[in-house]
Design a protein around this motif. Structure first.
Motif, short mmCIF file in Angstrom:
data_model
loop_
_atom_site.label_atom_id
_atom_site.label_comp_id
_atom_site.label_asym_id
_atom_site.label_seq_id
_atom_site.Cartn_x
_atom_site.Cartn_y
_atom_site.Cartn_z
N ARG A 101 0.68 -1.21 -0.07
CA ARG A 101 0.00 0.10 -0.03
C ARG A 101 0.95 1.31 0.00
O ARG A 101 0.64 2.24 -0.70
CB ARG A 101 -1.05 0.01 1.19
CG ARG A 101 -2.00 1.26 1.28
CD ARG A 101 -2.58 1.30 2.64
NE ARG A 101 -1.65 1.53 3.81
CZ ARG A 101 -1.49 0.77 4.84
NH1 ARG A 101 -2.17 -0.29 5.04
NH2 ARG A 101 -0.43 1.19 5.74
N ASP A 102 2.06 1.06 0.94
CA ASP A 102 2.72 2.67 1.04
C ASP A 102 3.77 2.72 -0.13
O ASP A 102 4.26 3.62 -0.37
CB ASP A 102 3.19 2.27 2.28
CG ASP A 102 2.31 2.35 3.50
OD1 ASP A 102 1.44 2.60 3.38
OD2 ASP A 102 2.67 2.07 4.82
N TRP A 103 4.33 1.43 -0.30
CA TRP A 103 5.51 1.56 -1.54
C TRP A 103 5.09 0.39 -2.47
O TRP A 103 6.04 -0.41 -2.52
CB TRP A 103 6.83 1.41 -0.78
CG TRP A 103 7.02 2.14 0.52
CD1 TRP A 103 6.91 1.80 1.91
CD2 TRP A 103 7.27 3.58 0.47
NE1 TRP A 103 7.04 3.06 2.54
CE2 TRP A 103 7.56 4.26 1.60
CE3 TRP A 103 7.82 4.47 -0.66
CZ2 TRP A 103 7.70 5.52 1.89
CZ3 TRP A 103 8.17 5.55 -0.41
CH2 TRP A 103 8.15 6.05 0.79
N PRO A 104 4.17 0.58 -3.24
CA PRO A 104 4.04 -0.46 -4.54
C PRO A 104 5.28 -0.34 -5.46
O PRO A 104 5.92 0.62 -5.68
CB PRO A 104 2.93 0.37 -5.11
CG PRO A 104 2.87 1.70 -4.87
CD PRO A 104 3.41 1.97 -3.47
N GLY A 105 5.65 -1.53 -5.73
CA GLY A 105 6.80 -1.72 -6.27
C GLY A 105 7.79 -2.18 -5.64
O GLY A 105 9.06 -2.56 -6.04
N VAL A 106 8.04 -1.73 -4.33
CA VAL A 106 9.32 -2.22 -3.43
C VAL A 106 8.83 -3.54 -2.85
O VAL A 106 7.98 -4.07 -2.35
CB VAL A 106 9.41 -1.40 -2.13
CG1 VAL A 106 10.37 -1.73 -1.38
CG2 VAL A 106 9.65 0.07 -2.88
N PRO A 107 9.85 -4.53 -3.36
CA PRO A 107 9.60 -5.98 -2.83
C PRO A 107 9.71 -6.03 -1.49
O PRO A 107 10.33 -5.45 -0.54
CB PRO A 107 10.90 -6.65 -3.56
CG PRO A 107 11.58 -5.87 -4.43
CD PRO A 107 10.99 -4.52 -3.94
N CYS A 108 8.79 -7.03 -0.82
CA CYS A 108 8.60 -7.25 0.62
C CYS A 108 9.21 -8.59 0.91
O CYS A 108 8.62 -9.69 0.17
CB CYS A 108 7.19 -7.10 0.86
SG CYS A 108 6.83 -7.43 2.62
N LEU A 109 10.09 -8.70 1.57
CA LEU A 109 10.81 -10.26 2.04
C LEU A 109 10.45 -10.73 3.29
O LEU A 109 10.19 -9.84 4.18
CB LEU A 109 12.26 -10.02 1.89
CG LEU A 109 12.83 -9.24 0.53
CD1 LEU A 109 14.44 -9.41 0.49
CD2 LEU A 109 12.22 -10.38 -0.70
N ALA A 110 10.14 -11.82 3.33
CA ALA A 110 9.63 -12.57 4.60
C ALA A 110 10.85 -13.05 5.60
O ALA A 110 10.60 -13.23 6.76
CB ALA A 110 8.93 -13.71 4.45
N SER A 111 12.05 -13.14 5.08
CA SER A 111 13.12 -13.37 5.89
C SER A 111 14.22 -12.48 5.73
O SER A 111 14.72 -11.76 4.57
CB SER A 111 13.78 -14.82 5.50
OG SER A 111 14.42 -14.82 4.23
N VAL A 112 15.14 -12.10 6.78
CA VAL A 112 16.32 -11.34 6.68
C VAL A 112 17.47 -12.01 5.92
O VAL A 112 18.24 -11.34 5.05
CB VAL A 112 17.05 -11.06 8.35
CG1 VAL A 112 18.21 -10.46 8.25
CG2 VAL A 112 15.87 -10.30 9.11
N GLY A 113 17.41 -13.34 5.86
CA GLY A 113 18.28 -13.93 5.25
C GLY A 113 18.45 -13.77 3.87
O GLY A 113 19.67 -13.34 2.86
N ALA A 114 17.07 -13.55 3.23
CA ALA A 114 17.05 -13.35 1.81
C ALA A 114 17.56 -11.95 1.37
O ALA A 114 18.32 -11.69 0.38
CB ALA A 114 15.67 -13.36 1.50
#
Length: 363
Positions: free
Chosen positions: A56-69
């Motif tokens: 919603r706030d930053w469309p196009g910015v990838p959202c990752l589930a893990s710090v390792g990635a």
């Protein structure tokens, strides 16, 4: 300490790719808007479980589930850690070991020993470890700096820094729970201590008092710290105070010297602007960070023919605040245009030393 001019991107310098870890209050309100507002920084990804909020706030910015990635991505240059205080050490250590530069939201860690370990690792890895000290760029702090530098107060003998709010209900969040690094001393203390160190250097002594003043408070939500500076020409006391139960705040700053006083009411406006969703851009600041409530100078002037000094009141300097300058300074260092980041390793260590000494003195 004035906000830096916009630095043209060197032809050989690629944008600094930034991974933001955490999208709670600090990441959402401060870091994401400020990173994206500085030319030459690119918010490459956000590590959080709040996928919907990020999209919603930053469309196009990838959202990752893990710090390792994020840490495994060779394109990432800088990792910004905006997570609970007791997680800072492990996350910063992992990022440094992965070869990334690191910004940690204040405080650096929950102990001096942890901070020392990270600083040594950063030096070994040849990477930057720095702490987010945006309140070096509060309008009121910049105004006080200008007043002190001008010498208009004469020899300064006392400075009061009060950061009071009225928040009688204890919110359900980690900062209010009995956890390492929680409480007001580790929340506002890092900012107020850093400001004092920037102005006056390391004190000769620190006396700290803490209290739980709200109904149901598990951790300190009130503190009063006195920093003592012993000087040949006369002593200086810097008093740092913060409370969550002040319905009618007094001055944010007062400074008293042999030739006058400085008084400033009201908090810097940038935090409220960011909370309201405003997104500043370094290239087009316009009225960003302008304080509607200037400080006041009261100077004692010796006038010929008058037996006693006469007071002269005037408006103090009113420079605009600019939190973007923190990231602009760091960017310039990473580009090789500045010899050090704005908040240096020595300054990171000095703040953590005082926070730890204070905490240990009241336990």
């Amino acid at each position: 300490m004035n906000p830096p001019p916009i630095t043209p991107q060197p032809t050989h310098a690629a944008p600094v790719q930034v991974a933001l870890i955490g999208y709670g209050g600090a990441g959402r309100i401060f870091h994401a808007p400020l990173i994206t507002g500085v030319p030459g920084l690119r918010l490459a990804c956000i590590v959080t479980r709040q996928h919907e909020a990020v999209q919603r706030d930053w469309p196009g910015v990838p959202c990752l589930a893990s710090v390792g990635a994020a840490l495994a991505d060779p394109a990432i240059d800088l990792v910004v850690i905006a997570t609970p205080n007791d997680s800072h050490f492990e996350l910063a250590r992992a990022a440094l070991q992965a070869g990334k530069h690191v910004v940690v939201d204040k405080p650096c860690t929950v102990s001096l020993a942890e901070t020392e370990t990270l600083l040594a690792l950063a030096e070994q890895q040849g990477r930057v470890l720095t702490v987010f000290q945006n309140r070096r760029f509060d309008s009121d702090f910049l105004a006080l700096q200008q007043v002190l530098d001008s010498g208009q107060l004469g020899r300064v003998v006392q400075v009061n820094s009060n950061f009071d709010r009225y928040r009688p209900a204890v919110p359900v969040r980690w900062r209010e729970q009995n956890l390492p690094g929680s409480g007001l001393w580790y929340d506002l203390g890092p900012h107020l201590v850093d400001q004092a160190l920037v102005l006056f250097g390391r004190p000769d002594a620190l006396l700290l008092e803490q209290a739980n003043v709200r109904d149901g408070a598990q951790v300190n939500d009130w503190f009063h710290a006195v920093l003592r500076y012993d000087r040949p020409q006369g002593g200086l006391r810097v008093i740092l105070h913060a409370s969550t139960l002040v319905a009618e705040p007094g001055p944010r700053w007062t400074a008293h010297g042999t030739e006058g006083s400085f008084t400033k009411f009201g908090l810097d406006v940038q935090e409220d602007a960011l909370k309201a969703g405003q997104r500043p851009q370094l290239a087009a600041l316009e009225d960003w960070g302008r304080d509607p409530q200037p400080g006041q100078l009261l100077r004692m002037a010796n006038i010929s023919g008058v037996a006693a000094p006469v007071s002269v009141r005037s408006a103090a300097p009113q420079p605009p605040g600019n939190y973007l300058a923190y990231y602009a300074q760091l960017r310039d260092h990473l580009w090789g245009l500045a010899p050090a980041p704005g908040v240096t390793p020595a300054q990171v260590r000095a703040v953590m030393q005082l926070l730890t000494l204070g905490a240990e003195s009241v336990t």
